[in-house]
Write a protein that holds these residues in place. Structure first.
Motif, short mmCIF file in Angstrom:
data_model
loop_
_atom_site.label_atom_id
_atom_site.label_comp_id
_atom_site.label_asym_id
_atom_site.label_seq_id
_atom_site.Cartn_x
_atom_site.Cartn_y
_atom_site.Cartn_z
N THR A 236 0.82 -1.21 0.00
CA THR A 236 0.00 0.00 0.00
C THR A 236 0.86 1.27 0.00
O THR A 236 0.37 2.36 -0.31
N LYS A 237 2.13 1.15 0.34
CA LYS A 237 3.03 2.30 0.26
C LYS A 237 3.57 2.50 -1.15
O LYS A 237 4.04 3.59 -1.50
N GLU A 238 3.50 1.43 -1.96
CA GLU A 238 4.03 1.50 -3.33
C GLU A 238 2.93 1.75 -4.37
O GLU A 238 3.16 2.47 -5.34
N ARG A 239 1.78 1.17 -4.17
CA ARG A 239 0.69 1.27 -5.15
C ARG A 239 0.05 2.65 -5.07
O ARG A 239 -0.36 3.10 -4.00
N GLU A 240 0.01 3.32 -6.20
CA GLU A 240 -0.55 4.68 -6.22
C GLU A 240 -1.89 4.72 -6.96
O GLU A 240 -2.12 3.98 -7.92
N PHE A 242 -4.85 7.98 -7.89
CA PHE A 242 -5.14 9.42 -7.81
C PHE A 242 -3.91 10.21 -7.37
O PHE A 242 -3.98 11.20 -6.62
N GLY A 243 -2.73 9.72 -7.80
CA GLY A 243 -1.51 10.46 -7.58
C GLY A 243 -0.89 10.32 -6.20
O GLY A 243 0.03 11.07 -5.86
N ARG A 244 -1.35 9.36 -5.40
CA ARG A 244 -0.79 9.19 -4.06
C ARG A 244 -0.86 7.71 -3.68
O ARG A 244 -1.69 6.96 -4.18
N PRO A 245 0.04 7.26 -2.77
CA PRO A 245 0.01 5.86 -2.33
C PRO A 245 -1.33 5.54 -1.68
O PRO A 245 -1.86 6.35 -0.90
N ILE A 246 -1.88 4.36 -1.99
CA ILE A 246 -3.19 4.01 -1.45
C ILE A 246 -3.15 3.84 0.07
O ILE A 246 -4.19 3.96 0.73
N GLY A 247 -1.95 3.59 0.62
CA GLY A 247 -1.84 3.47 2.07
C GLY A 247 -2.14 4.77 2.80
O GLY A 247 -2.32 4.76 4.02
N GLY A 248 -2.17 5.88 2.07
CA GLY A 248 -2.46 7.15 2.70
C GLY A 248 -3.94 7.44 2.85
O GLY A 248 -4.32 8.40 3.54
N LEU A 305 -6.65 -5.99 -0.34
CA LEU A 305 -5.87 -4.76 -0.44
C LEU A 305 -4.79 -4.83 -1.51
O LEU A 305 -4.24 -3.80 -1.91
N HIS A 306 -4.47 -6.03 -1.98
CA HIS A 306 -3.54 -6.14 -3.10
C HIS A 306 -4.25 -6.01 -4.45
O HIS A 306 -3.59 -5.97 -5.50
#
Length: 345
Positions: A236-240, A242-248, A305-306
């Motif tokens: 989730t820190k790598e997959r983006e 809308f221009g941001r990591p999904i973990g955010g 989540l993957h």
């Protein structure tokens, strides 16, 4: 006693984790035995082992669980070894435990029927003197084991027998499962000759064997859940999007926070069951129930989540999902152990 790991336990965990990271799965068990002595952890020094205890077994299970290591740790090092020790048969222990402790032989405990209850009050095999009959299911490493231990009914009690795996009247069949990292077998005895180990009713000992095995299985489940969470957070820190990591995204943060709570409480429950012998029956049942839920939930969330890659054969998510559901059924289903807890005063 405390759940805070000792320096020795921390070193053991680090050694096992380092070894597993640089070792192919098919070579892992032999190296764990040769370089770390995992197979002899709970074997007394008088029988060639390290003389450690259940807490060290749990540490090893946490680490092998993280990597879903295909190893006879639960079947041979826990179930079979503990059954031999509980028998209090010094002659059998002196003969069988040293090669098991060194990893030169693997033992299997044949006990339960097709229903898979692992009930210490009963067994699927019967014995008339030294002659055994019956079919045992879900035998861990049963088709490849060098030593075969069988629980059988003798009149109104249970007894432990040693049966020659390649002897007359012994049929062993590998039973393929969805979880390819857990080897199970079906063992059929047709007038097979066995050698009784120990004396007296084996039921009380079998209760203790099952409780310890549940505690170590729970540790394995907690380790697998921990690793599944780590991989999910990293992704989730790598997959983006809308221009941001999904973990955010707040919604995913909440889900991963819930997973974290499950993992940490699972680890505590498993270590408590392995550490506190005076209340192991209750703690082992609690650990089996909670760690089964934790791994099943985290493994399912890992796939969700993957996204698309979580359902591909190449990604390990499916392996953790399969391990979660197979381990949930092993050594008794969660609702059966929950009933044991609620039935106690």
């Amino acid at each position: 006693m405390s759940l805070t790991p000792t320096e020795e336990q921390v070193a053991l965990a680090e050694t096992i984790r380092t070894l597993l990271r640089k070792t192919e799965p098919e070579d892992a068990w032999s190296l764990l035995c040769e370089q770390v002595g995992v197979s002899g952890l709970a074997v007394p020094e008088s029988y060639g082992g390290a003389g450690a205890g259940p807490a060290e077994l749990a540490v090893a299970a946490l680490e092998t669980g993280r990597e879903l290591t295909p190893a006879p740790l639960l079947g041979s090092t826990v179930l079979a070894t503990q059954a031999l020790l509980e028998s209090a048969d010094e002659s059998a222990c002196e003969r069988l435990l040293p090669p098991m402790a060194e990893g030169r032989s693997v033992a299997a405990l044949a006990w339960t029927g097709a229903e898979g209850r692992w009930d210490p009050r009963t067994a699927t095999c019967t014995a008339d003197g030294a002659v055994l009959e019956g079919t045992v299911h879900f035998v861990l490493d049963g088709d490849t084991a060098d030593v075969l231990l069988v629980v059988a009914r003798v009149d109104d009690e249970l007894a432990l027998f040693e049966v020659e795996p390649s002897g007359q009247g012994v049929s062993r069949r590998h039973t393929p499962t969805m979880d390819a990292s857990r080897r199970l077998a079906e063992v059929t005895l047709t007038r097979a000759v066995g050698r009784r180990i120990g004396t007296g009713d084996f039921r009380p000992a079998l209760h203790r064997v099952r409780d310890l095995a549940c505690a170590i299985l729970a540790a394995e489940q907690a380790g697998a859940a921990e690793r599944a969470l780590e991989m999910t957070v990293a992704y989730t820190k790598e997959r983006e999007q809308f221009g941001r990591p999904i973990g955010g995204f707040q919604a995913l943060k909440h889900r991963m926070a819930d997973m974290y709570v499950l993992v940490e409480t699972a680890r505590s429950a498993a270590l408590a069951a392995a550490t506190f012998a005076e209340d192991r029956e209750r703690l082992a049942a609690v650990a089996k129930v909670h760690c089964s839920r934790a791994l099943s939930t985290v493994a399912a969330e890992m796939i969700q989540l993957h996204g698309g890659i979580g359902i591909t054969w190449e990604h390990p998510a499916h392996r953790y999902f399969k391990r979660a559901h197979s381990s949930e059924q092993l050594l008794g289903r969660p609702h059966e152990h929950l009933a044991r807890v609620t039935a106690r005063p």
